[in-house]
Design a protein around this motif. Structure first.
Motif, PDB file in Angstrom:
ATOM      1  N   LYS A 118     -14.192 -58.528 -23.637  1.00 36.28           N
ATOM      2  CA  LYS A 118     -13.083 -58.316 -22.689  1.00 36.28           C
ATOM      3  C   LYS A 118     -12.678 -59.607 -21.976  1.00 36.28           C
ATOM      4  CE  LYS A 118     -14.630 -53.636 -21.911  1.00 36.28           C
ATOM      5  NZ  LYS A 118     -13.927 -52.473 -21.495  1.00 36.28           N
ATOM      6  N   GLY A 119     -13.249 -60.735 -22.400  1.00 38.92           N
ATOM      7  CA  GLY A 119     -12.913 -62.015 -21.772  1.00 38.92           C
ATOM      8  C   GLY A 119     -13.790 -62.374 -20.586  1.00 38.92           C
ATOM      9  N   TYR A 120     -14.767 -61.515 -20.270  1.00 38.98           N
ATOM     10  CA  TYR A 120     -15.610 -61.780 -19.103  1.00 38.98           C
ATOM     11  C   TYR A 120     -16.551 -62.957 -19.331  1.00 38.98           C
ATOM     12  CZ  TYR A 120     -13.962 -57.315 -17.220  1.00 38.98           C
ATOM     13  OH  TYR A 120     -13.196 -56.292 -16.738  1.00 38.98           O
ATOM     14  N   GLY A 121     -16.963 -63.185 -20.574  1.00 39.09           N
ATOM     15  CA  GLY A 121     -17.797 -64.343 -20.869  1.00 39.09           C
ATOM     16  C   GLY A 121     -17.052 -65.635 -20.596  1.00 39.09           C
ATOM     17  N   ARG A 122     -15.815 -65.686 -21.014  1.00 39.48           N
ATOM     18  CA  ARG A 122     -14.977 -66.864 -20.751  1.00 39.48           C
ATOM     19  C   ARG A 122     -14.757 -67.036 -19.250  1.00 39.48           C
ATOM     20  NH1 ARG A 122     -12.815 -69.221 -24.509  1.00 39.48           N
ATOM     21  NH2 ARG A 122     -12.695 -67.441 -25.891  1.00 39.48           N
ATOM     22  N   ASP A 123     -14.563 -65.911 -18.539  1.00 44.62           N
ATOM     23  CA  ASP A 123     -14.414 -65.969 -17.078  1.00 44.62           C
ATOM     24  C   ASP A 123     -15.683 -66.511 -16.426  1.00 44.62           C
ATOM     25  OD1 ASP A 123     -11.891 -64.836 -17.419  1.00 44.62           O
ATOM     26  OD2 ASP A 123     -12.513 -62.834 -16.757  1.00 44.62           O
ATOM     27  N   LEU A 124     -16.842 -66.054 -16.911  1.00 40.15           N
ATOM     28  CA  LEU A 124     -18.123 -66.530 -16.380  1.00 40.15           C
ATOM     29  C   LEU A 124     -18.268 -68.033 -16.600  1.00 40.15           C
ATOM     30  CD1 LEU A 124     -20.972 -66.049 -15.198  1.00 40.15           C
ATOM     31  CD2 LEU A 124     -21.708 -65.470 -17.532  1.00 40.15           C
ATOM     32  N   MET A 125     -17.927 -68.501 -17.787  1.00 43.84           N
ATOM     33  CA  MET A 125     -18.051 -69.929 -18.080  1.00 43.84           C
ATOM     34  C   MET A 125     -17.111 -70.763 -17.203  1.00 43.84           C
ATOM     35  SD  MET A 125     -20.508 -69.843 -20.128  1.00 43.84           S
ATOM     36  CE  MET A 125     -20.588 -71.558 -20.581  1.00 43.84           C
ATOM     37  N   ALA A 126     -15.904 -70.265 -16.964  1.00 40.41           N
ATOM     38  CA  ALA A 126     -14.966 -70.975 -16.088  1.00 40.41           C
ATOM     39  C   ALA A 126     -15.480 -70.985 -14.654  1.00 40.41           C
ATOM     40  CB  ALA A 126     -13.584 -70.325 -16.166  1.00 40.41           C
ATOM     41  N   ALA A 127     -16.033 -69.869 -14.199  1.00 42.34           N
ATOM     42  CA  ALA A 127     -16.574 -69.800 -12.831  1.00 42.34           C
ATOM     43  C   ALA A 127     -17.777 -70.730 -12.684  1.00 42.34           C
ATOM     44  CB  ALA A 127     -16.952 -68.361 -12.488  1.00 42.34           C
ATOM     45  N   ALA A 128     -18.601 -70.840 -13.732  1.00 39.58           N
ATOM     46  CA  ALA A 128     -19.751 -71.752 -13.686  1.00 39.58           C
ATOM     47  C   ALA A 128     -19.279 -73.205 -13.599  1.00 39.58           C
ATOM     48  CB  ALA A 128     -20.641 -71.549 -14.906  1.00 39.58           C
ATOM     49  N   ALA A 129     -18.263 -73.555 -14.368  1.00 42.10           N
ATOM     50  CA  ALA A 129     -17.724 -74.914 -14.310  1.00 42.10           C
ATOM     51  C   ALA A 129     -17.124 -75.191 -12.933  1.00 42.10           C
ATOM     52  CB  ALA A 129     -16.682 -75.123 -15.405  1.00 42.10           C
ATOM     53  N   ASP A 130     -16.405 -74.225 -12.373  1.00 47.11           N
ATOM     54  CA  ASP A 130     -15.843 -74.400 -11.032  1.00 47.11           C
ATOM     55  C   ASP A 130     -16.947 -74.596 -10.002  1.00 47.11           C
ATOM     56  OD1 ASP A 130     -13.262 -74.176 -11.998  1.00 47.11           O
ATOM     57  OD2 ASP A 130     -13.021 -72.072 -11.380  1.00 47.11           O
ATOM     58  N   ALA A 131     -18.009 -73.806 -10.107  1.00 53.96           N
ATOM     59  CA  ALA A 131     -19.130 -73.945  -9.171  1.00 53.96           C
ATOM     60  C   ALA A 131     -19.765 -75.325  -9.304  1.00 53.96           C
ATOM     61  CB  ALA A 131     -20.165 -72.849  -9.415  1.00 53.96           C
ATOM     62  N   ALA A 132     -19.994 -75.780 -10.533  1.00 50.29           N
ATOM     63  CA  ALA A 132     -20.624 -77.077 -10.767  1.00 50.29           C
ATOM     64  C   ALA A 132     -19.774 -78.218 -10.223  1.00 50.29           C
ATOM     65  CB  ALA A 132     -20.901 -77.272 -12.254  1.00 50.29           C
ATOM     66  N   ARG A 133     -18.464 -78.068 -10.327  1.00 48.74           N
ATOM     67  CA  ARG A 133     -17.576 -79.116  -9.787  1.00 48.74           C
ATOM     68  C   ARG A 133     -17.729 -79.260  -8.276  1.00 48.74           C
ATOM     69  NH1 ARG A 133     -14.093 -76.711 -13.660  1.00 48.74           N
ATOM     70  NH2 ARG A 133     -13.729 -78.177 -15.373  1.00 48.74           N
ATOM     71  N   GLY A 134     -18.205 -78.216  -7.619  1.00 45.74           N
ATOM     72  CA  GLY A 134     -18.402 -78.257  -6.176  1.00 45.74           C
ATOM     73  C   GLY A 134     -19.719 -78.889  -5.748  1.00 45.74           C
ATOM     74  N   PHE A 135     -20.585 -79.234  -6.693  1.00 46.62           N
ATOM     75  CA  PHE A 135     -21.871 -79.837  -6.368  1.00 46.62           C
ATOM     76  C   PHE A 135     -21.718 -81.352  -6.394  1.00 46.62           C
ATOM     77  CE2 PHE A 135     -23.732 -75.991  -8.758  1.00 46.62           C
ATOM     78  CZ  PHE A 135     -23.587 -75.174  -7.646  1.00 46.62           C
ATOM     79  N   GLU A 136     -22.063 -81.998  -5.322  1.00 49.03           N
ATOM     80  CA  GLU A 136     -21.907 -83.441  -5.208  1.00 49.03           C
ATOM     81  C   GLU A 136     -22.654 -84.181  -6.315  1.00 49.03           C
ATOM     82  OE1 GLU A 136     -22.835 -87.024  -2.056  1.00 49.03           O
ATOM     83  OE2 GLU A 136     -22.706 -84.972  -1.320  1.00 49.03           O
ATOM     84  N   GLY A 137     -21.941 -85.050  -6.997  1.00 49.07           N
ATOM     85  CA  GLY A 137     -22.539 -85.913  -8.013  1.00 49.07           C
ATOM     86  C   GLY A 137     -22.682 -85.298  -9.394  1.00 49.07           C
ATOM     87  N   VAL A 138     -22.378 -84.018  -9.554  1.00 51.07           N
ATOM     88  CA  VAL A 138     -22.531 -83.370 -10.858  1.00 51.07           C
ATOM     89  C   VAL A 138     -21.272 -83.627 -11.685  1.00 51.07           C
ATOM     90  CG1 VAL A 138     -22.800 -81.178 -12.079  1.00 51.07           C
ATOM     91  CG2 VAL A 138     -24.143 -81.633 -10.020  1.00 51.07           C
ATOM     92  N   GLU A 139     -21.462 -84.224 -12.866  1.00 46.93           N
ATOM     93  CA  GLU A 139     -20.350 -84.618 -13.721  1.00 46.93           C
ATOM     94  C   GLU A 139     -20.276 -83.835 -15.032  1.00 46.93           C
ATOM     95  OE1 GLU A 139     -20.895 -88.797 -14.327  1.00 46.93           O
ATOM     96  OE2 GLU A 139     -20.876 -89.226 -12.177  1.00 46.93           O
ATOM     97  N   ALA A 140     -21.329 -83.071 -15.349  1.00 49.23           N
ATOM     98  CA  ALA A 140     -21.347 -82.360 -16.629  1.00 49.23           C
ATOM     99  C   ALA A 140     -22.328 -81.191 -16.566  1.00 49.23           C
ATOM    100  CB  ALA A 140     -21.738 -83.308 -17.763  1.00 49.23           C
ATOM    101  N   ILE A 141     -22.132 -80.262 -17.497  1.00 48.78           N
ATOM    102  CA  ILE A 141     -23.032 -79.124 -17.673  1.00 48.78           C
ATOM    103  C   ILE A 141     -23.572 -79.186 -19.095  1.00 48.78           C
ATOM    104  CG2 ILE A 141     -23.257 -76.614 -17.760  1.00 48.78           C
ATOM    105  CD1 ILE A 141     -20.817 -76.421 -15.928  1.00 48.78           C
ATOM    106  N   ARG A 142     -24.876 -78.989 -19.230  1.00 53.46           N
ATOM    107  CA  ARG A 142     -25.504 -78.842 -20.544  1.00 53.46           C
ATOM    108  C   ARG A 142     -26.042 -77.436 -20.661  1.00 53.46           C
ATOM    109  NH1 ARG A 142     -29.461 -83.883 -21.672  1.00 53.46           N
ATOM    110  NH2 ARG A 142     -30.096 -82.531 -23.390  1.00 53.46           N
ATOM    111  N   LEU A 143     -26.044 -76.930 -21.873  1.00 50.07           N
ATOM    112  CA  LEU A 143     -26.689 -75.654 -22.147  1.00 50.07           C
ATOM    113  C   LEU A 143     -27.268 -75.711 -23.538  1.00 50.07           C
ATOM    114  CD1 LEU A 143     -24.796 -73.811 -24.237  1.00 50.07           C
ATOM    115  CD2 LEU A 143     -23.459 -73.495 -22.188  1.00 50.07           C
ATOM    116  N   ALA A 144     -28.236 -74.857 -23.761  1.00 50.01           N
ATOM    117  CA  ALA A 144     -28.833 -74.724 -25.085  1.00 50.01           C
ATOM    118  C   ALA A 144     -28.560 -73.314 -25.565  1.00 50.01           C
ATOM    119  CB  ALA A 144     -30.334 -74.989 -25.030  1.00 50.01           C
TER     120      ALA A 144
END
Length: 174
Positions: free
Chosen positions: A104-130
């Motif tokens: 239903k697109g919720y996975g894509r929404d979750l990934m976008a929300a995670a990227a938005d959250a990470a952008r709010g953390f000082e000094g964080v420039e990238a996300i890695r996942l396995a």
């Protein structure tokens, strides 16, 4: 109806049980979140306790997506690196969407929300996942902007004779 996302929800016993139920249901539906079905809540509980301990130390944050009944329908743990030379990126762990909401697109929404959250953390420039190979997850994460940056063939043993690749993906936030 779209999910409502919250970073660092209150850790009540009811909420912890809700996340435990989600993790169990995702695992038993074949989700690649650290377990192979069939699995019980009690088998998953130690992993959740470890994640919560890391959060209590300030080394991780929890992003949750709530459904219309305010139940945990999606989660992801954003985990900071303790090595100061790697502090400019974080790990995304235990990315889950409840089986009833998949497709239903919720996975894509979750990934976008995670990227938005990470952008709010000082000094964080990238996300890695396995992610576990053999499920098409790298295609999904690729469609969310992640690039494959590493692969270890056969590093994940799902069952005897069923080894999967361990795939590392990266999302620059700039």
């Amino acid at each position: 109806m779209p999910l409502t996302f919250e970073l660092d929800p209150a850790m009540t016993p009811a909420f912890r049980d809700d996340v435990l139920d989600l993790w169990t249901e995702v695992s038993n539906a074949g989700g690649a979140v650290g377990f192979v079905p069939p699995v019980t809540r009690e088998e998953i509980r130690p992993s959740l306790v470890r994640q919560l301990a890391v959060m209590s130390e300030g080394r991780a944050r929890l992003l949750v997506g709530y459904d219309e009944q305010r139940r945990a329908a999606a989660t992801a743990f954003l985990t900071f690196n303790t090595d100061r030379m790697s502090a400019h990126w974080l790990w995304l762990y235990t990315v889950m969407v409840h089986p009833r909401y998949q497709g239903k697109g919720y996975g894509r929404d979750l990934m976008a929300a995670a990227a938005d959250a990470a952008r709010g953390f000082e000094g964080v420039e990238a996300i890695r996942l396995a992610c576990r190979g053999g499920l098409g997850l790298e295609r999904f994460y690729g469609s969310c902007g992640y690039k494959e940056v590493g692969r270890v063939p056969g590093a994940i043993r799902v069952a005897s004779g069923d080894d999967r690749d361990d795939i590392t993906m990266l999302l620059p936030l700039g």
